[in-house]
Design an enzyme around this catalytic site. Structure first.
Site, PDB file in Angstrom:
ATOM      1  N   ASP A  69      10.847   3.163   5.263  1.00  0.00           N
ATOM      2  CA  ASP A  69      10.558   1.800   5.703  1.00  0.00           C
ATOM      3  C   ASP A  69      11.713   1.391   6.606  1.00  0.00           C
ATOM      4  OD1 ASP A  69       8.448  -0.496   4.387  1.00  0.00           O
ATOM      5  OD2 ASP A  69      10.076  -1.259   5.646  1.00  0.00           O
ATOM      6  N   GLU A  91      -0.578  -3.984   9.865  1.00  0.00           N
ATOM      7  CA  GLU A  91      -1.845  -3.773  10.575  1.00  0.00           C
ATOM      8  C   GLU A  91      -1.724  -4.240  12.033  1.00  0.00           C
ATOM      9  OE1 GLU A  91      -4.233  -2.101   9.432  1.00  0.00           O
ATOM     10  OE2 GLU A  91      -6.166  -2.774  10.196  1.00  0.00           O
ATOM     11  N   GLU A 132     -11.764   5.883   1.908  1.00  0.00           N
ATOM     12  CA  GLU A 132     -12.582   6.285   3.036  1.00  0.00           C
ATOM     13  C   GLU A 132     -11.741   7.242   3.887  1.00  0.00           C
ATOM     14  OE1 GLU A 132     -15.429   2.429   3.913  1.00  0.00           O
ATOM     15  OE2 GLU A 132     -13.405   2.362   4.701  1.00  0.00           O
ATOM     16  N   MET A 184       0.825  -1.205   0.000  1.00  0.00           N
ATOM     17  CA  MET A 184       0.000   0.000   0.000  1.00  0.00           C
ATOM     18  C   MET A 184       0.869   1.269   0.000  1.00  0.00           C
ATOM     19  SD  MET A 184      -2.955  -1.276  -0.191  1.00  0.00           S
ATOM     20  CE  MET A 184      -4.148   0.006   0.132  1.00  0.00           C
ATOM     21  N   LYS A 206       1.530   0.739  14.932  1.00  0.00           N
ATOM     22  CA  LYS A 206       1.027   2.031  14.431  1.00  0.00           C
ATOM     23  C   LYS A 206       1.167   3.105  15.510  1.00  0.00           C
ATOM     24  CE  LYS A 206      -2.125   0.186  10.899  1.00  0.00           C
ATOM     25  NZ  LYS A 206      -1.470   0.553   9.672  1.00  0.00           N
ATOM     26  N   HIS A 248      -8.250   5.483   4.305  1.00  0.00           N
ATOM     27  CA  HIS A 248      -8.259   4.074   3.925  1.00  0.00           C
ATOM     28  C   HIS A 248      -8.333   3.910   2.412  1.00  0.00           C
ATOM     29  CE1 HIS A 248     -10.544  -0.026   4.023  1.00  0.00           C
ATOM     30  NE2 HIS A 248      -9.274  -0.182   3.763  1.00  0.00           N
ATOM     31  N   ASN A 302      -7.063  -1.677  -2.371  1.00  0.00           N
ATOM     32  CA  ASN A 302      -6.010  -2.333  -3.140  1.00  0.00           C
ATOM     33  C   ASN A 302      -6.574  -2.878  -4.453  1.00  0.00           C
ATOM     34  OD1 ASN A 302      -3.626  -3.603  -3.778  1.00  0.00           O
ATOM     35  ND2 ASN A 302      -3.855  -5.272  -2.318  1.00  0.00           N
TER      36      ASN A 302
HETATM   37  P1  NAI Z   1       2.909  -4.700   3.762  1.00  0.00           P
HETATM   38  O1  NAI Z   1       3.271  -5.777   4.701  1.00  0.00           O
HETATM   39  O2  NAI Z   1       3.019  -4.932   2.299  1.00  0.00           O
HETATM   40  O3  NAI Z   1       3.764  -3.396   4.095  1.00  0.00           O
HETATM   41  C1  NAI Z   1       4.020  -2.943   5.365  1.00  0.00           C
HETATM   42  C2  NAI Z   1       5.394  -2.295   5.345  1.00  0.00           C
HETATM   43  O4  NAI Z   1       5.584  -1.612   6.560  1.00  0.00           O
HETATM   44  C3  NAI Z   1       6.531  -3.298   5.230  1.00  0.00           C
HETATM   45  O5  NAI Z   1       7.349  -2.950   4.132  1.00  0.00           O
HETATM   46  C4  NAI Z   1       7.276  -3.175   6.537  1.00  0.00           C
HETATM   47  O6  NAI Z   1       8.664  -3.343   6.403  1.00  0.00           O
HETATM   48  C5  NAI Z   1       6.942  -1.762   6.931  1.00  0.00           C
HETATM   49  N1  NAI Z   1       7.070  -1.483   8.349  1.00  0.00           N
HETATM   50  C6  NAI Z   1       6.775  -2.266   9.407  1.00  0.00           C
HETATM   51  N2  NAI Z   1       7.031  -1.604  10.569  1.00  0.00           N
HETATM   52  C7  NAI Z   1       7.499  -0.387  10.211  1.00  0.00           C
HETATM   53  C8  NAI Z   1       7.933   0.752  10.938  1.00  0.00           C
HETATM   54  N3  NAI Z   1       7.938   0.758  12.257  1.00  0.00           N
HETATM   55  N4  NAI Z   1       8.365   1.836  10.268  1.00  0.00           N
HETATM   56  C9  NAI Z   1       8.374   1.843   8.911  1.00  0.00           C
HETATM   57  N5  NAI Z   1       7.964   0.796   8.168  1.00  0.00           N
HETATM   58  C10 NAI Z   1       7.532  -0.296   8.821  1.00  0.00           C
HETATM   59  O7  NAI Z   1       1.420  -4.274   4.163  1.00  0.00           O
HETATM   60  P2  NAI Z   1       0.323  -3.540   3.298  1.00  0.00           P
HETATM   61  O8  NAI Z   1      -0.533  -4.527   2.662  1.00  0.00           O
HETATM   62  O9  NAI Z   1       0.956  -2.494   2.483  1.00  0.00           O
HETATM   63  O10 NAI Z   1      -0.556  -2.863   4.432  1.00  0.00           O
HETATM   64  C11 NAI Z   1      -0.177  -1.678   5.088  1.00  0.00           C
HETATM   65  C12 NAI Z   1      -1.378  -1.095   5.810  1.00  0.00           C
HETATM   66  O11 NAI Z   1      -2.395  -0.843   4.869  1.00  0.00           O
HETATM   67  C13 NAI Z   1      -1.982  -2.039   6.844  1.00  0.00           C
HETATM   68  O12 NAI Z   1      -2.454  -1.281   7.916  1.00  0.00           O
HETATM   69  C14 NAI Z   1      -3.155  -2.659   6.094  1.00  0.00           C
HETATM   70  O13 NAI Z   1      -4.188  -3.097   6.933  1.00  0.00           O
HETATM   71  C15 NAI Z   1      -3.609  -1.483   5.266  1.00  0.00           C
HETATM   72  N6  NAI Z   1      -4.346  -1.858   4.077  1.00  0.00           N
HETATM   73  C16 NAI Z   1      -3.959  -2.905   3.292  1.00  0.00           C
HETATM   74  C17 NAI Z   1      -4.689  -3.251   2.180  1.00  0.00           C
HETATM   75  C18 NAI Z   1      -4.256  -4.388   1.309  1.00  0.00           C
HETATM   76  O14 NAI Z   1      -5.076  -4.882   0.531  1.00  0.00           O
HETATM   77  N7  NAI Z   1      -3.003  -4.820   1.367  1.00  0.00           N
HETATM   78  C19 NAI Z   1      -5.916  -2.518   1.791  1.00  0.00           C
HETATM   79  C20 NAI Z   1      -6.186  -1.385   2.649  1.00  0.00           C
HETATM   80  C21 NAI Z   1      -5.439  -1.088   3.753  1.00  0.00           C
END
Ligand code: NAI
Length: 720
Positions: free
Chosen positions: A353, A412, A472, A334, A417, A460, A463
């Protein structure tokens, strides 16, 4: 010079009459009855007077030529006769234009759509201004109708039959380069020289040095292809082309749900098999059938409502803050895409990241997206390089102090967070806003880690970020109105459709969707086949059946959201998650995780996995008629939608309907969940829900709001 009715005219000393579309109170120029009448008056005068040597159409707006008919005016037409007569009037005006003996030209810069493109087709010369906003097309099928001012007849005569079929049935818009290759425009000209070049060509044509190359005076365009020639002269070839087109359209649209592209083929056929007047008559008759129909009414309603949602809310806009630099934390699926979207707007973005490889992947993915745009002729390499340079990656917190807004998109987890927020807050500028892209964690809980919870808001995205139009915007209990307005306007700037929702578990879209998915799982546990449920719902018009959708989302994510909702909404959301749990335990996590409800071969869904039935001992197979399946799944959503309105999750039915159509693919031709309930009748909806509640459980007990609406004989929308 005179300026009424949306256009002004002035005759220059060289004999060229300039007709300038100029509607300063609107973001785009539009056609309506008044503009057409005024145009007709001018054309009649030009025809009988001898002063005018040539006619030039241009626009007072640098980024819009003419966006077509005013949809507000179209939506008011509710009978076939008026609709056809409206089309005939426009056809008459444009025929008068085509019949003028003096040369006519269009200097097109910015969007030139629908009626705008039909005006251009009736001219002798069309020039495209070299401007990123210049796009030309006949996108009428997207609002459930066909071009009605001669477009179905003149386009094939100009660009050839096959190209016209493709453009009109898909509602495709062409860039200047594509339009030049298709023969839709004669030249591409830099903006500063556009007007002068059009005038020069008009003079050449008036002096007889340059023959207008257009087929509208009965001739075929010279540049069209052999296949087009065959289509016009050999009927079996044409039939084959039409049948192939019909099959192609049927792959993405059902003729009973979306009749317009199929009817467009009949009109296109007439462009070759009949003389122009008969072809125009058929076009007008088809418009008459389509405009009052449910599909066109719903699609036009959606179009207008989305435009209304995109308008900055006046008093909010005043308080929102412009973003000059943004930050994104988390460069995963995302966050990486969100950073790309921000750079798309030529805004600098800091991307953090904790993993170097995540940043590299995000940068590579962004570059691949822009490279695709370059290949499609929509971007040049220089601009791609500028955009790449706007993303400034980092593994620490440096550079965030200068950001006006930071989007958090880390994993998540409430803990992570909160930790990210607590670390960043002391570094952020006083005015800066923190927007969390959580999919299920209440914003109020995240904001509990902040010293200034007023500037924490939810944002929000869905994807895949670049394709899903909806976001949202979640107002937490302490979020300040200016912070919410800033995030909303930022989403608009990113080209998204923001719906503001109250902070509550599942927010809006996932909450309603889970009631639908949950009901599908119940059917499965009752012994209904996976493919029977999915095919009933695609027949209803959903882009994917619920089981295929769960596989796409990923079963672990579905399970997670289901648990959040069960914890929050108790009895109403209660249900078995056994099917999901057993599949996950057996290493089936969805389409990208070893299969799920379906099996997959080379990434493509094949058949339901027989193991999916055995894993949680589904009962004996039983057949249910598709209508019964549709009723249970759709009414489960309708009931929850009513509860959401009651709870104030969104303010208006319109926000809810648009969110469900753009966030879940709820069939656009039905207008949305609540418009669907209006369509079947609120009393009928309540009766059916009560019957389902008796047979299947309390979750179907009709929402208080629905019962009250029956008593007061109300509907969700005043107009149909
Ligand atoms: P992801 O796992 O692909 O990416 C998360 C990234 O955050 C990773 O690259 C990780 O290294 C990084 N990370 C972890 N802790 C960190 C920190 N302390 N500081 C900086 N970076 C950090 O996850 P994704 O799918 O991108 O999801 C991210 C957020 O978006 C979550 O809250 C998820 O619920 C939300 N979301 C996801 C959707 C989806 O379909 N994948 C849709 C809508 C929302």
């Amino acid at each position: 010079m005179s300026a009424t009715g949306g256009l002004r005219e002035h005759l220059e000393a060289d004999g060229i009459l300039h007709i300038v579309f100029d509607q300063p109170d609107r973001p785009v120029n539009l056609l309506d009855g008044g503009v057409l009448k005024r145009l007709l008056g001018i054309l009649e005068r030009v025809r009988v007077e001898n002063q005018v040597q040539g006619l030039l159409f241009r626009s007072a707006k640098p980024d819009n030529f003419l966006a077509g008919m005013d949809i507000d005016a179209l939506s008011g037409i509710d009978d076939a006769y008026r609709a056809s007569e409206g089309a005939r009037f426009g056809q008459t005006v444009f025929q008068k234009l085509a019949d003028l003996s003096i040369p006519t030209a269009c200097a097109i810069q910015g969007g030139c759509m629908g009626g705008g493109a039909e005006l251009a087709l009736a001219c002798d010369i069309r020039l495209a201004g070299e401007h990123p906003a210049t796009l030309i097309g006949l996108p009428e099928v997207r609002i459930g109708i066909i071009p009605g001012f001669g477009g179905t007849q003149r386009l094939p005569r100009l660009v050839g039959f096959t190209r016209a079929v493709e453009m009109i049935t898909a509602g495709r818009r062409l860039t200047p380069g594509q339009a030049l290759r298709a023969g839709l425009v004669d030249e591409i000209v830099p903006p500063a020289r556009l007007e002068a070049r059009a005038i020069a060509l008009l003079h050449q044509a008036a002096d007889g040095k340059r023959r207008p190359r257009i087929g509208i005076r009965g001739k075929r365009a010279p540049g069209t292809r052999l296949l087009d020639w065959a289509a016009t002269t050999v009927p079996p070839v044409r039939r084959r082309i039409l049948n192939e087109a019909r099959r192609k359209i049927a792959r993405r649209a059902d003729p009973t749900h979306y009749p317009a592209p199929f009817q467009a083929l009949d009109a296109l056929d007439a462009s070759v098999s009949m003389p122009l007047p008969q072809g125009l008559d058929l076009e007008a008759r088809i418009i008459g059938e389509l405009i009052p129909g449910d599909t066109a009414r719903n699609l036009m309603w959606l179009f207008r409502s989305q435009a209304a949602l995109r308008k900055p809310m006046r008093e909010q806009a005043a308080r929102s803050r412009e973003i000059r630099k943004a930050g994104v934390i988390g460069a995963g699926v995302m966050g990486g895409s969100i950073a790309g979207l921000i750079a798309d707007q030529d805004l600098p973005v800091r991307l953090k990241d904790i993993r170097y490889d995540a940043i590299l992947t995000a940068l590579r993915t962004a570059r691949e997206g822009w490279d695709r745009s370059i290949r499609r002729g929509r971007l040049d390499p220089g601009r791609r390089n500028d955009r790449m340079a706007r993303i400034a990656p980092t593994l620490d917190n440096s550079g965030f102090a200068r950001c006006d807004l930071v989007v958090e998109a880390v994993v998540e987890s409430l803990e992570v967070k909160q930790q990210v927020l607590a670390e960043l807050e002391p570094l952020m500028a006083d005015h800066a806003v923190f927007a969390s892209n959580t999919s299920s964690i209440p914003i109020g809980e995240i904001a509990a880690a902040a010293t200034r919870p007023d500037r924490v808001v939810g944002l929000h995205f869905f994807n895949p970020v670049h394709r899903m139009p909806l976001v949202e915007v979640i107002a937490g209990p302490d979020s300040s109105p200016p912070a919410v307005a800033t995030v909303r306007d930022f989403a608009l700037r990113l080209g998204k459709l923001p719906v503001v929702v109250k902070d509550s578990p599942g927010f809006l879209v996932n909450r309603i969707l889970m009631f639908y998915l949950g009901e599908a799982i119940r059917l499965l546990e009752e012994g209904v086949r996976i493919d029977a449920v999915d095919s009933a719902m695609t027949r209803f018009g959903m882009p994917l059946g619920p089981f295929a959708l769960m596989d796409e989302i990923g079963l672990e994510t579905v399970l997670h959201v289901a648990r959040v909702l069960q914890a929050a909404y108790g009895k109403r959301a209660e249900g078995s998650t056994r099917a999901l749990e057993s599949l996950i335990v057996s290493e089936r996590r969805g389409a990208r995780g070893g299969g799920g409800f379906y099996r997959y071969r080379r990434g493509k869904r094949t058949l339901p996995d027989p193991e999916a039935y055995n894993l949680f001992e589904a009962r004996q197979a039983r057949d249910l008629p598709p209508e019964t399946i549709q009723e249970r799944l759709v009414l489960a959503m309708v009931n929850e939608a009513a509860v959401c309105l009651e709870d104030g999750v969104v303010e208006r039915p319109m926000d809810l309907d648009i969110a469900m159509v753009t966030g879940t693919g709820f069939p656009p031709f039905r207008g949305g969940l609540l418009r669907y309930a209006d369509c079947i009748g609120i009393a009928v909806t309540v009766d059916r829900l009560a019957r389902l509640a008796d047979g299947h459980g309390e979750r179907f007990r009709p929402a208080g709001l629905l019962r009250e609406m029956v008593t007061r004989q109300r509907r969700f929308y005043r107009e149909a």
